[in-house]
Design a protein around this motif. Structure first.
Motif, PDB file in Angstrom:
ATOM      1  N   HIS A 193      59.355  51.688  42.157  1.00 54.29           N
ATOM      2  CA  HIS A 193      58.209  51.762  41.247  1.00 54.29           C
ATOM      3  C   HIS A 193      56.960  51.169  41.904  1.00 54.29           C
ATOM      4  CE1 HIS A 193      55.907  51.726  37.570  1.00 54.29           C
ATOM      5  NE2 HIS A 193      55.688  50.436  37.729  1.00 54.29           N
ATOM      6  N   GLU A 194      57.122  50.027  42.555  1.00 54.85           N
ATOM      7  CA  GLU A 194      55.993  49.391  43.232  1.00 54.85           C
ATOM      8  C   GLU A 194      55.482  50.267  44.367  1.00 54.85           C
ATOM      9  OE1 GLU A 194      57.002  44.681  42.610  1.00 54.85           O
ATOM     10  OE2 GLU A 194      57.935  45.751  44.282  1.00 54.85           O
ATOM     11  N   LEU A 195      56.395  50.919  45.058  1.00 53.80           N
ATOM     12  CA  LEU A 195      56.004  51.803  46.144  1.00 53.80           C
ATOM     13  C   LEU A 195      55.210  52.997  45.616  1.00 53.80           C
ATOM     14  CD1 LEU A 195      56.109  52.515  49.102  1.00 53.80           C
ATOM     15  CD2 LEU A 195      58.284  53.639  48.685  1.00 53.80           C
ATOM     16  N   LEU A 196      55.625  53.539  44.470  1.00 53.91           N
ATOM     17  CA  LEU A 196      54.883  54.661  43.873  1.00 53.91           C
ATOM     18  C   LEU A 196      53.467  54.237  43.485  1.00 53.91           C
ATOM     19  CD1 LEU A 196      57.612  56.308  41.641  1.00 53.91           C
ATOM     20  CD2 LEU A 196      56.612  57.213  43.740  1.00 53.91           C
ATOM     21  N   ILE A 197      53.315  53.012  43.006  1.00 50.31           N
ATOM     22  CA  ILE A 197      51.981  52.520  42.646  1.00 50.31           C
ATOM     23  C   ILE A 197      51.100  52.427  43.892  1.00 50.31           C
ATOM     24  CG2 ILE A 197      50.716  50.501  41.801  1.00 50.31           C
ATOM     25  CD1 ILE A 197      53.045  50.025  39.868  1.00 50.31           C
ATOM     26  N   LEU A 198      51.653  51.883  44.975  1.00 52.16           N
ATOM     27  CA  LEU A 198      50.877  51.771  46.211  1.00 52.16           C
ATOM     28  C   LEU A 198      50.523  53.149  46.774  1.00 52.16           C
ATOM     29  CD1 LEU A 198      52.597  48.806  48.063  1.00 52.16           C
ATOM     30  CD2 LEU A 198      50.363  48.848  46.973  1.00 52.16           C
ATOM     31  N   THR A 201      50.263  46.227  36.149  1.00 50.83           N
ATOM     32  CA  THR A 201      50.355  44.992  35.372  1.00 50.83           C
ATOM     33  C   THR A 201      49.810  43.824  36.179  1.00 50.83           C
ATOM     34  OG1 THR A 201      52.573  44.490  36.183  1.00 50.83           O
ATOM     35  CG2 THR A 201      52.418  45.827  34.169  1.00 50.83           C
ATOM     36  N   SER A 202      49.486  42.746  35.484  1.00 49.23           N
ATOM     37  CA  SER A 202      48.948  41.573  36.172  1.00 49.23           C
ATOM     38  C   SER A 202      49.982  40.974  37.112  1.00 49.23           C
ATOM     39  CB  SER A 202      48.483  40.530  35.162  1.00 49.23           C
ATOM     40  OG  SER A 202      49.568  40.105  34.367  1.00 49.23           O
ATOM     41  N   LYS A 203      51.246  41.090  36.766  1.00 44.39           N
ATOM     42  CA  LYS A 203      52.312  40.586  37.637  1.00 44.39           C
ATOM     43  C   LYS A 203      52.299  41.328  38.971  1.00 44.39           C
ATOM     44  CE  LYS A 203      57.311  40.575  38.009  1.00 44.39           C
ATOM     45  NZ  LYS A 203      58.557  40.954  37.389  1.00 44.39           N
ATOM     46  N   ARG A 252      49.751  43.054  40.237  1.00 50.91           N
ATOM     47  CA  ARG A 252      48.498  42.766  40.938  1.00 50.91           C
ATOM     48  C   ARG A 252      48.619  41.476  41.754  1.00 50.91           C
ATOM     49  NH1 ARG A 252      43.573  45.215  39.217  1.00 50.91           N
ATOM     50  NH2 ARG A 252      43.960  46.656  37.519  1.00 50.91           N
ATOM     51  N   THR A 253      49.148  40.439  41.113  1.00 49.94           N
ATOM     52  CA  THR A 253      49.300  39.150  41.797  1.00 49.94           C
ATOM     53  C   THR A 253      50.265  39.268  42.974  1.00 49.94           C
ATOM     54  OG1 THR A 253      48.927  38.047  39.691  1.00 49.94           O
ATOM     55  CG2 THR A 253      49.886  36.729  41.461  1.00 49.94           C
ATOM     56  N   ARG A 254      51.375  39.952  42.754  1.00 46.56           N
ATOM     57  CA  ARG A 254      52.374  40.121  43.823  1.00 46.56           C
ATOM     58  C   ARG A 254      51.787  40.871  45.013  1.00 46.56           C
ATOM     59  NH1 ARG A 254      57.745  40.554  45.347  1.00 46.56           N
ATOM     60  NH2 ARG A 254      58.415  42.606  46.052  1.00 46.56           N
ATOM     61  N   TYR A 255      51.085  41.969  44.741  1.00 48.70           N
ATOM     62  CA  TYR A 255      50.477  42.750  45.823  1.00 48.70           C
ATOM     63  C   TYR A 255      49.437  41.931  46.595  1.00 48.70           C
ATOM     64  CZ  TYR A 255      52.453  46.994  43.701  1.00 48.70           C
ATOM     65  OH  TYR A 255      53.286  47.948  43.203  1.00 48.70           O
ATOM     66  N   GLU A 256      48.657  41.147  45.847  1.00 48.05           N
ATOM     67  CA  GLU A 256      47.639  40.330  46.520  1.00 48.05           C
ATOM     68  C   GLU A 256      48.271  39.252  47.388  1.00 48.05           C
ATOM     69  OE1 GLU A 256      43.545  39.567  44.796  1.00 48.05           O
ATOM     70  OE2 GLU A 256      44.826  39.628  43.008  1.00 48.05           O
ATOM     71  N   LEU A 257      49.321  38.604  46.882  1.00 50.83           N
ATOM     72  CA  LEU A 257      49.984  37.564  47.659  1.00 50.83           C
ATOM     73  C   LEU A 257      50.675  38.133  48.894  1.00 50.83           C
ATOM     74  CD1 LEU A 257      51.456  35.326  44.818  1.00 50.83           C
ATOM     75  CD2 LEU A 257      49.529  34.826  46.330  1.00 50.83           C
ATOM     76  N   LEU A 258      51.147  39.376  48.804  1.00 50.68           N
ATOM     77  CA  LEU A 258      51.761  40.021  49.964  1.00 50.68           C
ATOM     78  C   LEU A 258      50.713  40.566  50.929  1.00 50.68           C
ATOM     79  CD1 LEU A 258      54.698  41.960  48.270  1.00 50.68           C
ATOM     80  CD2 LEU A 258      54.856  39.963  49.751  1.00 50.68           C
ATOM     81  N   GLY A 259      49.449  40.580  50.508  1.00 47.98           N
ATOM     82  CA  GLY A 259      48.377  41.071  51.375  1.00 47.98           C
ATOM     83  C   GLY A 259      48.290  42.581  51.418  1.00 47.98           C
ATOM     84  N   LEU A 260      48.800  43.263  50.373  1.00 48.21           N
ATOM     85  CA  LEU A 260      48.807  44.724  50.353  1.00 48.21           C
ATOM     86  C   LEU A 260      47.569  45.302  49.686  1.00 48.21           C
ATOM     87  CD1 LEU A 260      52.545  45.243  49.392  1.00 48.21           C
ATOM     88  CD2 LEU A 260      51.521  45.262  51.676  1.00 48.21           C
ATOM     89  N   VAL A 261      46.973  44.557  48.753  1.00 42.43           N
ATOM     90  CA  VAL A 261      45.790  45.039  48.049  1.00 42.43           C
ATOM     91  C   VAL A 261      44.767  43.909  47.948  1.00 42.43           C
ATOM     92  CG1 VAL A 261      47.046  46.718  46.645  1.00 42.43           C
ATOM     93  CG2 VAL A 261      46.645  44.448  45.759  1.00 42.43           C
ATOM     94  N   ARG A 262      43.547  44.321  47.610  1.00 42.69           N
ATOM     95  CA  ARG A 262      42.466  43.379  47.330  1.00 42.69           C
ATOM     96  C   ARG A 262      41.920  43.780  45.973  1.00 42.69           C
ATOM     97  NH1 ARG A 262      37.208  44.068  49.939  1.00 42.69           N
ATOM     98  NH2 ARG A 262      38.401  45.757  50.806  1.00 42.69           N
ATOM     99  N   ASP A 263      41.852  42.832  45.056  1.00 36.11           N
ATOM    100  CA  ASP A 263      41.375  43.118  43.705  1.00 36.11           C
ATOM    101  C   ASP A 263      39.928  42.672  43.605  1.00 36.11           C
ATOM    102  OD1 ASP A 263      41.365  43.912  41.104  1.00 36.11           O
ATOM    103  OD2 ASP A 263      42.586  42.264  40.349  1.00 36.11           O
ATOM    104  N   GLY A 264      39.065  43.603  43.267  1.00 33.96           N
ATOM    105  CA  GLY A 264      37.643  43.289  43.160  1.00 33.96           C
ATOM    106  C   GLY A 264      37.031  43.988  41.973  1.00 33.96           C
TER     107      GLY A 264
END
Length: 97
Positions: free
Chosen positions: A11-16, A28-30, A32-44
């Motif tokens: 599911h996470e892979l499909l989102i990316l 979801t916020s969960k 978003r936080t996980r992706y940011e901590l893994l360095g996969l996305v930047r939320d702006g």
């Protein structure tokens, strides 16, 4: 049994992958936080944007998804037996797999 924190669920892979195609999926916020901590996305202010690492991971994982599609199909559950009024028949409990 500890889980690998960098492993992404399908599911996470499909989102990316949707982000890589330029779509704006609901995240979801969960996640978003996980992706940011893994360095996969930047939320702006413009929303989620893939980083170079996130783009590399989506392309790398796309090959894994193709291999998963070749896996044998999962056994489907039959719907429970019903009587004439549509209620479940008695003594037909299903066991978890």
């Amino acid at each position: 049994m500890p889980l690998d924190p960098t492993r992404l669920s399908p599911h996470e892979l499909l989102i990316l992958q949707a982000l890589a195609r330029g779509q704006r999926p609901t995240v979801t916020s969960k996640h978003r936080t996980r992706y940011e901590l893994l360095g996969l996305v930047r939320d702006g202010p413009a929303g989620l944007q893939l980083t170079a690492e996130g783009l590399r991971r989506t392309q790398e994982m796309a090959a894994t998804v193709v291999e998963l599609e070749k896996a044998p199909p999962v056994r489907e559950q039959r719907p429970p037996a019903r009587d004439a009024m549509g209620r479940r028949k008695r003594r037909r409990h299903t066991q978890p797999v």
